[in-house]
Scaffold this motif. Structure first.
Motif, PDB file in Angstrom:
ATOM      1  N   ARG A 286     -18.812 -16.276   6.019  1.00 42.73           N
ATOM      2  CA  ARG A 286     -17.593 -16.679   5.324  1.00 42.73           C
ATOM      3  C   ARG A 286     -17.296 -18.163   5.511  1.00 42.73           C
ATOM      4  O   ARG A 286     -16.628 -18.778   4.690  1.00 42.73           O
ATOM      5  N   LEU A 287     -17.815 -18.725   6.605  1.00 43.48           N
ATOM      6  CA  LEU A 287     -17.582 -20.137   6.879  1.00 43.48           C
ATOM      7  C   LEU A 287     -18.606 -21.045   6.221  1.00 43.48           C
ATOM      8  O   LEU A 287     -18.475 -22.266   6.272  1.00 43.48           O
ATOM      9  N   GLY A 288     -19.632 -20.442   5.633  1.00 46.10           N
ATOM     10  CA  GLY A 288     -20.622 -21.251   4.933  1.00 46.10           C
ATOM     11  C   GLY A 288     -21.998 -21.237   5.566  1.00 46.10           C
ATOM     12  O   GLY A 288     -22.963 -20.774   4.944  1.00 46.10           O
ATOM     13  N   PRO A 289     -22.131 -21.740   6.813  1.00 50.36           N
ATOM     14  CA  PRO A 289     -23.452 -21.729   7.454  1.00 50.36           C
ATOM     15  C   PRO A 289     -24.010 -20.307   7.562  1.00 50.36           C
ATOM     16  O   PRO A 289     -23.261 -19.356   7.761  1.00 50.36           O
TER      17      PRO A 289
ATOM     18  N   PRO B  83     -17.955 -17.317  -2.671  1.00 52.00           N
ATOM     19  CA  PRO B  83     -17.606 -17.834  -3.988  1.00 52.00           C
ATOM     20  C   PRO B  83     -18.024 -19.279  -4.125  1.00 52.00           C
ATOM     21  O   PRO B  83     -18.087 -20.026  -3.156  1.00 52.00           O
ATOM     22  N   GLY B  84     -18.247 -19.649  -5.346  1.00 55.33           N
ATOM     23  CA  GLY B  84     -18.655 -21.017  -5.604  1.00 55.33           C
ATOM     24  C   GLY B  84     -20.149 -21.171  -5.514  1.00 55.33           C
ATOM     25  O   GLY B  84     -20.831 -20.401  -4.859  1.00 55.33           O
ATOM     26  N   LYS B  85     -20.687 -22.128  -6.192  1.00 52.47           N
ATOM     27  CA  LYS B  85     -22.125 -22.330  -6.226  1.00 52.47           C
ATOM     28  C   LYS B  85     -22.424 -23.787  -5.924  1.00 52.47           C
ATOM     29  O   LYS B  85     -21.871 -24.685  -6.570  1.00 52.47           O
ATOM     30  N   PRO B  86     -23.261 -24.057  -4.926  1.00 59.33           N
ATOM     31  CA  PRO B  86     -23.546 -25.452  -4.604  1.00 59.33           C
ATOM     32  C   PRO B  86     -24.246 -26.159  -5.738  1.00 59.33           C
ATOM     33  O   PRO B  86     -24.981 -25.540  -6.505  1.00 59.33           O
ATOM     34  N   LYS B  87     -23.991 -27.441  -5.816  1.00 64.59           N
ATOM     35  CA  LYS B  87     -24.614 -28.210  -6.884  1.00 64.59           C
ATOM     36  C   LYS B  87     -26.116 -28.294  -6.658  1.00 64.59           C
ATOM     37  O   LYS B  87     -26.570 -28.524  -5.548  1.00 64.59           O
ATOM     38  N   ALA B  88     -26.850 -28.107  -7.735  1.00 62.61           N
ATOM     39  CA  ALA B  88     -28.306 -28.187  -7.633  1.00 62.61           C
ATOM     40  C   ALA B  88     -28.712 -29.632  -7.395  1.00 62.61           C
ATOM     41  O   ALA B  88     -28.092 -30.568  -7.920  1.00 62.61           O
ATOM     42  N   ALA B  89     -29.759 -29.810  -6.602  1.00 55.25           N
ATOM     43  CA  ALA B  89     -30.242 -31.159  -6.332  1.00 55.25           C
ATOM     44  C   ALA B  89     -30.801 -31.769  -7.600  1.00 55.25           C
ATOM     45  O   ALA B  89     -31.512 -31.112  -8.368  1.00 55.25           O
ATOM     46  N   LYS B  90     -30.501 -33.032  -7.833  1.00 55.24           N
ATOM     47  CA  LYS B  90     -30.992 -33.688  -9.032  1.00 55.24           C
ATOM     48  C   LYS B  90     -32.438 -34.114  -8.851  1.00 55.24           C
ATOM     49  O   LYS B  90     -32.817 -34.602  -7.784  1.00 55.24           O
ATOM     50  N   PRO B  91     -33.281 -33.934  -9.897  1.00 60.24           N
ATOM     51  CA  PRO B  91     -34.676 -34.355  -9.797  1.00 60.24           C
ATOM     52  C   PRO B  91     -34.760 -35.868  -9.563  1.00 60.24           C
ATOM     53  O   PRO B  91     -33.914 -36.630 -10.039  1.00 60.24           O
TER      54      PRO B  91
END
Length: 293
Positions: A85-88, A29-37
């Motif tokens: 589940r832990l992310g990596p 769940p959740g979506k990482p923030k996209a890198a800013k140009p």
């Protein structure tokens, strides 16, 4: 490969049977923030498309080398990541032994971190077999490898990440939609030989490939899907190349249909086969013609 030269899901559902050469975990769940140009004085910097002649020439040379072989055998080891589940990410690997004879014969025996599967195409029929369940699916097939691979995907979602290597015109398939291609340098540690490294990009994927400097055969590919917010990595190593080997006449058929439980080809259920799919058809992008080395 096929509209993108690297790893895509290899799956078969034969009326409820999923014969898969890979596993795909659900995204957390959740979506990482996209890198800013990157910005310079308030202006967004957009990299310009690059189509370097040297990179294009190497891709063409590889395509010509593969297309010239009337038969070939090789081993494809595919490693891909799936989120934990832990992310990596966790890594899973499949190994496929591939045998092909142009224009109408293909055999793929797949093992790995998922159910084993066998695929046979003899110019008239295509057969998918699941050893663990002793289940088999047989269907009529078109008269060429290119058409058979397309039919296998459309009817049963079977896709092989090394498909470009066995197509009639490998370079043409890579060139469709190509937006960037540039040379990186040489390596002496991949595939036990000297390789030329380059990268190429279309609207779906960013690929780095290692091509044998002398034999022009693909040795390794690494890819990241451009719309994947997790930037999961996919890698394929191609080894044990044999071009134009003598192929037994019975290599592209199996006698297992006599004892296995027959199933009909069907497209995978969406929940059973969640994963990356080949992108929608797109209009080819013109690539400036350069002379092959």
């Amino acid at each position: 490969m096929i509209h993108h030269p690297f790893t895509r899901r290899v799956a078969l559902l034969a009326t409820g049977l999923l014969v898969a050469g890979s596993l795909q975990a659900q995204q957390p769940p959740g979506k990482p923030k996209a890198a800013k140009p990157a910005r310079t004085s308030g202006t967004i910097v957009v990299p310009k498309p690059i189509l370097e002649a040297k990179a294009i020439d190497l891709l063409k040379a590889m395509g010509e080398r593969l297309a010239a072989a009337r038969s070939m055998a090789f081993t494809a080891a595919v490693t891909y990541e799936a989120p934990s589940r832990l992310g990596p990410a966790l890594a899973y690997t499949t190994i496929s032994e591939v045998l092909m004879q142009r224009p109408d014969k293909l055999r793929v025996i797949t093992l790995g971190d998922g159910p084993a599967s066998e695929f046979y195409y003899d110019g008239k029929t295509m057969t998918a077999y699941s050893p663990a369940e002793n289940l088999i699916a047989v269907a009529a097939a078109p008269p060429t490898i290119d058409a058979a691979l397309k039919a296998a995907f459309e009817s049963a979602a079977i896709y092989f990440p090394f498909a470009d290597a066995v197509l009639a015109d490998p370079y043409r398939n890579i060139a469709e939609g190509l937006t960037n291609a540039f040379y990186i340098g040489q390596s002496k540690v991949v595939g036990g030989t000297v390789t030329d490294m380059l990268a190429y990009v279309n609207d779906a994927v960013f690929v780095q490939i290692w091509i044998g400097a002398d034999d022009k055969l693909p040795r390794m590919l690494r890819a990241v899907y451009r719309d994947d917010p997790l930037r999961l990595r996919h890698q394929m190593e191609l080894a044990n190349w044999k071009l134009d080997p003598v192929v037994p006449t019975d290599a592209f058929a199996t006698t297992k249909a006599a004892t296995a439980v027959a199933m009909t080809f069907a497209h995978p259920d969406a929940k059973a086969a969640v994963g990356l799919q080949p992108p929608a058809e797109r209009k080819p992008t013109k690539v400036q013609s350069t002379k092959s080395q």
